[in-house]
Design a protein around this motif. Structure first.
Motif, mmCIF file in Angstrom:
data_model
loop_
_atom_site.group_PDB
_atom_site.id
_atom_site.type_symbol
_atom_site.label_atom_id
_atom_site.label_comp_id
_atom_site.label_asym_id
_atom_site.label_seq_id
_atom_site.Cartn_x
_atom_site.Cartn_y
_atom_site.Cartn_z
ATOM 1 N N GLY A 83 56.959 91.184 -75.495
ATOM 2 C CA GLY A 83 57.778 92.133 -76.248
ATOM 3 C C GLY A 83 59.146 92.332 -75.622
ATOM 4 N N ALA A 84 59.179 92.423 -74.303
ATOM 5 C CA ALA A 84 60.456 92.551 -73.600
ATOM 6 C C ALA A 84 61.335 91.338 -73.860
ATOM 7 C CB ALA A 84 60.203 92.718 -72.100
ATOM 8 N N ALA A 85 60.724 90.143 -73.861
ATOM 9 C CA ALA A 85 61.479 88.911 -74.123
ATOM 10 C C ALA A 85 62.046 88.902 -75.535
ATOM 11 C CB ALA A 85 60.571 87.700 -73.904
ATOM 12 N N LEU A 86 61.256 89.341 -76.510
ATOM 13 C CA LEU A 86 61.726 89.360 -77.901
ATOM 14 C C LEU A 86 62.892 90.331 -78.082
ATOM 15 C CD1 LEU A 86 58.303 89.280 -79.786
ATOM 16 C CD2 LEU A 86 59.927 87.392 -79.483
ATOM 17 N N VAL A 87 62.817 91.481 -77.417
ATOM 18 C CA VAL A 87 63.928 92.434 -77.488
ATOM 19 C C VAL A 87 65.176 91.836 -76.845
ATOM 20 C CG1 VAL A 87 64.767 94.670 -76.656
ATOM 21 C CG2 VAL A 87 62.480 94.479 -77.643
ATOM 22 N N HIS A 105 68.502 95.291 -68.979
ATOM 23 C CA HIS A 105 68.016 96.656 -69.193
ATOM 24 C C HIS A 105 67.300 96.817 -70.529
ATOM 25 C CE1 HIS A 105 69.977 98.183 -65.599
ATOM 26 N NE2 HIS A 105 71.051 97.490 -65.944
ATOM 27 N N PHE A 106 67.780 96.124 -71.553
ATOM 28 C CA PHE A 106 67.117 96.242 -72.849
ATOM 29 C C PHE A 106 65.755 95.553 -72.838
ATOM 30 C CE2 PHE A 106 71.449 97.200 -74.454
ATOM 31 C CZ PHE A 106 71.137 98.377 -75.124
ATOM 32 N N ALA A 107 65.574 94.547 -71.991
ATOM 33 C CA ALA A 107 64.251 93.942 -71.834
ATOM 34 C C ALA A 107 63.285 94.955 -71.233
ATOM 35 C CB ALA A 107 64.335 92.699 -70.955
ATOM 36 N N HIS A 108 63.749 95.753 -70.268
ATOM 37 C CA HIS A 108 62.913 96.813 -69.702
ATOM 38 C C HIS A 108 62.490 97.782 -70.807
ATOM 39 C CE1 HIS A 108 65.110 96.230 -65.575
ATOM 40 N NE2 HIS A 108 64.427 95.169 -65.959
ATOM 41 N N TYR A 137 58.753 83.221 -68.066
ATOM 42 C CA TYR A 137 59.844 83.936 -67.406
ATOM 43 C C TYR A 137 59.353 85.122 -66.601
ATOM 44 C CZ TYR A 137 60.013 88.304 -70.054
ATOM 45 O OH TYR A 137 59.731 89.556 -70.539
ATOM 46 N N MET A 138 58.233 85.738 -67.044
ATOM 47 C CA MET A 138 57.773 86.971 -66.404
ATOM 48 C C MET A 138 57.050 86.709 -65.088
ATOM 49 S SD MET A 138 54.562 88.207 -68.815
ATOM 50 C CE MET A 138 55.215 87.652 -70.387
ATOM 51 N N PHE A 139 56.868 85.434 -64.734
ATOM 52 C CA PHE A 139 56.249 85.086 -63.454
ATOM 53 C C PHE A 139 57.278 84.547 -62.457
ATOM 54 C CE2 PHE A 139 52.835 84.888 -66.581
ATOM 55 C CZ PHE A 139 51.875 85.660 -65.955
ATOM 56 N N MET A 140 58.555 84.666 -62.793
ATOM 57 C CA MET A 140 59.625 84.148 -61.937
ATOM 58 C C MET A 140 60.510 85.295 -61.476
ATOM 59 S SD MET A 140 60.617 80.786 -64.208
ATOM 60 C CE MET A 140 60.887 79.722 -62.802
ATOM 61 N N HIS A 141 61.001 85.189 -60.229
ATOM 62 C CA HIS A 141 61.862 86.230 -59.669
ATOM 63 C C HIS A 141 63.013 85.601 -58.889
ATOM 64 C CE1 HIS A 141 58.256 88.585 -60.555
ATOM 65 N NE2 HIS A 141 59.047 89.636 -60.590
ATOM 66 N N ALA A 162 57.241 93.629 -68.312
ATOM 67 C CA ALA A 162 55.808 93.907 -68.309
ATOM 68 C C ALA A 162 55.483 95.101 -67.422
ATOM 69 C CB ALA A 162 55.041 92.671 -67.836
ATOM 70 N N VAL A 163 56.151 95.193 -66.262
ATOM 71 C CA VAL A 163 55.895 96.300 -65.335
ATOM 72 C C VAL A 163 56.338 97.627 -65.938
ATOM 73 C CG1 VAL A 163 56.578 97.286 -63.101
ATOM 74 C CG2 VAL A 163 55.938 94.873 -63.256
ATOM 75 N N TYR A 164 57.454 97.636 -66.647
ATOM 76 C CA TYR A 164 57.880 98.870 -67.315
ATOM 77 C C TYR A 164 56.853 99.287 -68.373
ATOM 78 C CZ TYR A 164 62.458 99.926 -65.351
ATOM 79 O OH TYR A 164 63.471 100.324 -64.518
#
Length: 254
Positions: A107-111, A227-230, A62-66, A171-173
């Motif tokens: 970690g963002a995905a798990l949150v 936002h919670f993923a951030h 998911y983190m490689f898709m926009h 990931a960027v955050y």
């Protein structure tokens, strides 16, 4: 150009390749849906773990898709990755930086999964209430009755596919958080603000904003941003950097 080398060649390898991969996937998201008949986010986007289309690989893919609806989504993520990732990769080393980046994304995905677990029922109740003109208690009872059978559970799993998140923002955050922790007094300039802001205050401010907006979103004022993923990316980044600091990884550079 400097000493015969290009600007692009000055970007450390992991940061450079992360940007390239994200851009390639983004372009593929324009081209392949016409051939596949469905958007790539339906396969690689992060789904709720009870959804019919969830698979564990989505915690990374998911983190490689926009979003293909707005260039700003990938532009600001990749700009931030380039701006802060270069310094962070040179500080941590390429292997450790890649581990950190992927860990913050996961970690963002798990949150985000945890937030969905807490909120999915209210989301469905609101949808049922709106579509069937029921008040909230009636809609909640209707949902419970509907999902009591095997067919109802199947229906719920299919419809849980509405919960989907894509983007490198988590990931960027985490990258921004690490920069703020390792270089807290570095001056940063924000758009339309003529005076520099110390990195530590910018990171604290961004975290507070994401928390406030996320709480507002939980109250039913969703804006379509995870936002919670951030925040999840920042939380996991904080824990990793804190652990590395205690281990003496950075040899006093901070």
């Amino acid at each position: 150009m400097q000493n015969g080398t290009s600007f692009f060649s000055q970007i450390p390898p992991v940061t450079k390749n992360l940007i390239i991969i994200n851009l390639i996937v983004w372009l593929a998201m324009f081209i392949l849906p016409g051939r596949l008949g469905v958007g790539l986010e339906n396969y690689g986007g992060l789904h709720y773990f009870h959804a019919a289309d969830f698979n564990p690989a989505q915690l990374i893919t998911y983190m490689f898709m926009h979003s293909t609806q707005s260039f700003a989504h990938i532009f600001f993520n990749m700009f931030s990755l380039w701006m802060f990732g270069m310094t962070l990769e040179r500080t941590l080393g390429s292997a450790r930086f890649l581990f950190y980046y992927i860990s913050c994304g996961v970690g963002a995905a798990l949150v985000q999964e945890f937030i969905w677990m807490l909120t999915w029922e209210d989301t469905f109740v609101r949808l049922l209430s709106t579509n069937f003109h029921l008040d909230f208690p009636e809609a909640k009872e209707y949902l419970q009755q509907m999902t009591a059978s095997a067919e109802g559970k199947e229906w719920l799993a299919r419809n849980m596919n509405i919960f989907i998140t894509i983007g490198a923002s988590g990931a960027v955050y985490g990258v921004l958080l690490a920069f703020g922790m390792l270089f807290p007094n570095a001056p940063l300039y924000l758009f339309f603000i003529p005076v520099p802001i110390k990195a530590k205050w910018m990171v604290i401010g961004m975290g507070a904003i994401e928390l406030l907006i996320g709480l507002s979103e939980s109250a039913g004022k969703a804006d379509g941003v995870a936002h919670f993923a951030h925040l999840g990316g920042m939380i996991f980044g904080f824990l990793i950097i804190l652990y590395w600091k205690k281990k003496g990884t950075f040899h006093g550079i901070y």
